[in-house]
Design an enzyme around this catalytic site. Structure first.
Site, PDB file in Angstrom:
ATOM      1  N   ASN A 237       0.821  -1.216   0.000  1.00  0.00           N
ATOM      2  CA  ASN A 237       0.000   0.000   0.000  1.00  0.00           C
ATOM      3  C   ASN A 237       0.857   1.269   0.000  1.00  0.00           C
ATOM      4  O   ASN A 237       0.364   2.356   0.260  1.00  0.00           O
ATOM      5  CB  ASN A 237      -0.942   0.005   1.213  1.00  0.00           C
ATOM      6  CG  ASN A 237      -0.174   0.034   2.535  1.00  0.00           C
ATOM      7  OD1 ASN A 237       1.056   0.049   2.554  1.00  0.00           O
ATOM      8  ND2 ASN A 237      -0.903   0.046   3.642  1.00  0.00           N
TER       9      ASN A 237
ATOM     10  N   GLU B 156       1.828   4.322   7.458  1.00  0.00           N
ATOM     11  CA  GLU B 156       0.744   3.882   6.595  1.00  0.00           C
ATOM     12  C   GLU B 156       0.172   5.067   5.815  1.00  0.00           C
ATOM     13  O   GLU B 156       0.458   6.224   6.144  1.00  0.00           O
ATOM     14  CB  GLU B 156      -0.347   3.225   7.458  1.00  0.00           C
ATOM     15  CG  GLU B 156       0.105   1.956   8.180  1.00  0.00           C
ATOM     16  CD  GLU B 156       0.167   0.725   7.272  1.00  0.00           C
ATOM     17  OE1 GLU B 156       0.562   0.853   6.097  1.00  0.00           O
ATOM     18  OE2 GLU B 156      -0.163  -0.369   7.760  1.00  0.00           O
TER      19      GLU B 156
END
Ligand code: F6R
Length: 260
Positions: free
Chosen positions: A135, A142
């Protein structure tokens, strides 16, 4: 940014290891280590150079990018243990010179601040090896992470926990939900960022990071803001890149005097 497309994943690991070894030979005070599968080939090359070519890590400080919260330090998947098992115990690194954020601290924000201070006191980190999440995460920053973030706690995405379940015998319930990770600002303080990505699973993330917009939604795109970056990919991880011909041309015509 320099982009190197190797013929194979094995070759990518050897090149990454050689680049790290060059930093150590040039007198790096500190190097940055990553865990996960991406850097393992580089660590194997460093171990080989230690055994066969006299490479020494004596006096070098090593800093890990991140650590899970709540795993006992001797848990096989704690990053503290992982890095010793896979790399530092096989060379002449003093155990006390290998540092990681304390994921078991009673006061997690204080542990994050302590880690920043430790890096500042022993840095600068000459070279930081990096993997990339499917991702686009860098360290465990993140999507949505501040591009200037420092070491802090982060919540893993369901995608990252699912990706990492393979290290926990496929049992998602065993994968911690929280981590302490160097921030993107912390990582960016290193002198040379060396990212390695192999396999088709990384192709989309690599293309976003290297050729997409700089965005907190693709944390690895922060590489575009750093003055010294080497990205090493195998053909599978390069599959979605648009400027492949140019990257290959630039490496084929790299001036002899220019190192990585
Ligand atoms: C590991 C880390 C992560 C990994 C990434 C890729 O310390 O910070 O960013 O580099 O999740 O993991 P692998 O290499 O296992 O695909």
């Amino acid at each position: 940014m320099e982009l190197v497309i190797t013929d194979s994943a094995a070759e990518a690991g050897v090149l990454a290891g050689r680049i790290m070894a060059d930093h150590v030979r040039r007198g790096a005070r500190a190097i940055g280590l990553a865990t996960g599968s991406s850097p393992l080939g580089a660590y194997r090359e460093l171990i080989r150079q230690y055994r066969e070519e006299g490479l020494s890590f004596a006096g070098v400080q090593a800093f890990l990018l991140d650590e899970y919260l709540g795993l006992p330090p001797d848990h096989p998947q704690s990053y503290r243990r992982f890095i010793r098992d896979e790399f530092t115990a096989h060379v002449d690194f003093a155990d006390s010179d290998v540092h990681s954020p304390d994921g078991n601290a009673a006061d997690i924000p204080a542990a994050a601040a302590d880690y920043e201070q430790l890096i500042a006191a022993n840095g600068p980190i000459a070279v930081q090896i990096l993997g990339i999440g499917t991702n686009g995460h860098l360290g465990f920053n993140e999507p949505g992470s501040s591009l200037r973030s420092r070491t802090r706690v982060k919540t893993l995405t369901p995608k990252t926990r699912a990706d990492n379940a393979r290290f926990f015998a496929g049992d998602l319930a065993q994968v911690p939900t929280h981590v302490l990770t160097q921030g993107l600002g912390t990582i960016s303080d290193a002198g040379h960022l060396l990212m390695i990505a192999t396999g088709t699973g990384k192709a989309e993330a690599v293309a976003s990071a290297v050729e997409g917009p700089v965005s907190a939604f693709c944390p690895a795109s922060i590489l575009q803001m750093h003055p010294h970056v080497t990205v090493i990919v195998d053909p599978a991880a390069a599959a979605n890149l648009r400027a492949v011909d140019y990257y290959r041309f630039a490496i084929a015509n790299k001036p002899a005097w220019q190192s990585y």
